[in-house]
Design a protein around this motif. Structure first.
Motif, short mmCIF file in Angstrom:
data_model
loop_
_atom_site.label_atom_id
_atom_site.label_comp_id
_atom_site.label_asym_id
_atom_site.label_seq_id
_atom_site.Cartn_x
_atom_site.Cartn_y
_atom_site.Cartn_z
N MET A 1 0.84 -1.19 0.00
CA MET A 1 0.00 0.00 0.00
C MET A 1 0.89 1.25 0.00
SD MET A 1 -2.95 0.87 2.69
CE MET A 1 -2.85 2.47 3.40
N GLU A 2 0.56 2.15 -0.86
CA GLU A 2 1.35 3.38 -0.96
C GLU A 2 0.89 4.39 0.08
OE1 GLU A 2 1.16 4.78 -4.98
OE2 GLU A 2 2.75 3.41 -5.59
N LYS A 3 1.88 5.04 0.68
CA LYS A 3 1.62 6.11 1.64
C LYS A 3 2.24 7.38 1.08
CE LYS A 3 2.47 5.29 5.95
NZ LYS A 3 3.16 4.88 7.19
N ASP A 4 1.66 8.51 1.43
CA ASP A 4 2.27 9.78 1.04
C ASP A 4 3.50 10.02 1.89
OD1 ASP A 4 0.52 10.39 -0.95
OD2 ASP A 4 -0.61 11.89 0.17
N ARG A 5 4.62 10.28 1.23
CA ARG A 5 5.87 10.61 1.91
C ARG A 5 6.21 12.06 1.56
NH1 ARG A 5 7.07 6.31 5.33
NH2 ARG A 5 6.57 4.41 4.22
N ILE A 6 6.61 12.82 2.54
CA ILE A 6 6.92 14.23 2.33
C ILE A 6 8.43 14.43 2.43
CG2 ILE A 6 6.62 16.56 3.25
CD1 ILE A 6 3.82 15.65 4.17
N LEU A 7 8.97 15.12 1.43
CA LEU A 7 10.40 15.42 1.41
C LEU A 7 10.60 16.93 1.39
CD1 LEU A 7 11.81 12.89 -1.22
CD2 LEU A 7 11.50 12.58 1.23
N ILE A 47 10.51 9.35 -10.35
CA ILE A 47 9.54 9.26 -9.25
C ILE A 47 8.44 10.30 -9.48
CG2 ILE A 47 9.22 9.54 -6.76
CD1 ILE A 47 12.18 8.66 -6.48
N ARG A 48 7.19 9.84 -9.42
CA ARG A 48 6.06 10.77 -9.56
C ARG A 48 5.86 11.52 -8.25
NH1 ARG A 48 1.02 7.73 -11.67
NH2 ARG A 48 0.19 9.71 -10.97
N PHE A 49 5.61 12.82 -8.37
CA PHE A 49 5.50 13.65 -7.17
C PHE A 49 4.64 14.85 -7.46
CE2 PHE A 49 8.89 15.28 -9.73
CZ PHE A 49 8.82 16.65 -9.59
N ARG A 50 4.30 15.56 -6.41
CA ARG A 50 3.65 16.87 -6.55
C ARG A 50 4.31 17.81 -5.57
NH1 ARG A 50 -0.21 14.12 -3.38
NH2 ARG A 50 -0.85 15.31 -1.56
N ILE A 51 4.37 19.07 -5.93
CA ILE A 51 4.97 20.10 -5.08
C ILE A 51 3.85 20.86 -4.39
CG2 ILE A 51 6.39 22.19 -5.08
CD1 ILE A 51 7.93 19.62 -5.74
N GLU A 52 4.04 21.09 -3.12
CA GLU A 52 3.07 21.86 -2.33
C GLU A 52 3.79 23.00 -1.64
OE1 GLU A 52 1.36 19.17 0.51
OE2 GLU A 52 0.00 18.30 -0.97
N ILE A 69 5.16 12.43 -2.29
CA ILE A 69 5.35 11.26 -3.15
C ILE A 69 4.51 10.12 -2.59
CG2 ILE A 69 7.04 9.56 -3.97
CD1 ILE A 69 8.53 12.65 -2.79
N ALA A 70 3.77 9.43 -3.45
CA ALA A 70 3.09 8.20 -3.05
C ALA A 70 4.11 7.08 -3.16
CB ALA A 70 1.88 7.94 -3.94
N TRP A 71 4.46 6.46 -2.05
CA TRP A 71 5.59 5.53 -2.00
C TRP A 71 5.23 4.34 -1.13
CZ3 TRP A 71 9.81 5.48 -4.85
CH2 TRP A 71 10.94 4.77 -4.43
N SER A 72 5.54 3.13 -1.61
CA SER A 72 5.19 1.92 -0.86
C SER A 72 6.37 1.36 -0.06
CB SER A 72 4.66 0.85 -1.81
OG SER A 72 5.61 0.57 -2.81
N GLU A 73 7.60 1.72 -0.41
CA GLU A 73 8.77 1.23 0.31
C GLU A 73 9.07 2.15 1.49
OE1 GLU A 73 12.07 0.13 -2.32
OE2 GLU A 73 10.65 0.38 -3.97
N SER A 74 10.17 1.91 2.17
CA SER A 74 10.52 2.72 3.34
C SER A 74 10.94 4.13 2.90
CB SER A 74 11.66 2.08 4.13
OG SER A 74 12.88 2.18 3.43
N LYS A 75 10.79 5.07 3.81
CA LYS A 75 11.20 6.44 3.52
C LYS A 75 12.71 6.51 3.34
CE LYS A 75 10.27 11.19 4.78
NZ LYS A 75 9.45 12.07 5.61
#
Length: 90
Positions: A1-7, A47-52, A69-75
């Motif tokens: 399951m993908e979670k939103d990760r913030i960088l 990597i697909r992403f969006r800027i906020e 970023i919607a990411w399923s692996e570890s941050k």
């Protein structure tokens, strides 16, 4: 399951210590990483992403922005992949 990760750009900034917000090892970090640098690295890594708009909680006054970023692996995996895709500063 993908979670939103913030960088945030500060995660990759070699001028910062870990306690100041750097999240990658110094060997992968670079000085003065900007949101534009982070965007280019994400594109290079495919990597697909969006800027906020927004800012890191420790640097609320900077308003640098953030990448989501919607990411399923570890941050940690995501951070290392993006850091490896950063273009070397000249």
């Amino acid at each position: 399951m993908e979670k939103d990760r913030i960088l945030y750009p500060c995660y990759f900034n070699a001028a910062l210590e870990r306690r100041q917000g750097r999240r990658v090892p110094l060997g992968l970090a670079q000085k003065g990483v900007t949101m534009q640098d982070l965007e280019r690295a994400l594109k290079r890594a495919g990597i697909r992403f969006r800027i906020e708009p927004g800012s890191h909680p420790s640097y609320w006054y900077r308003r640098d922005g953030r990448a989501v970023i919607a990411w399923s692996e570890s941050k940690e995996t995501l951070l290392r992949r993006v850091a490896a895709a950063l273009e070397p500063k000249k």
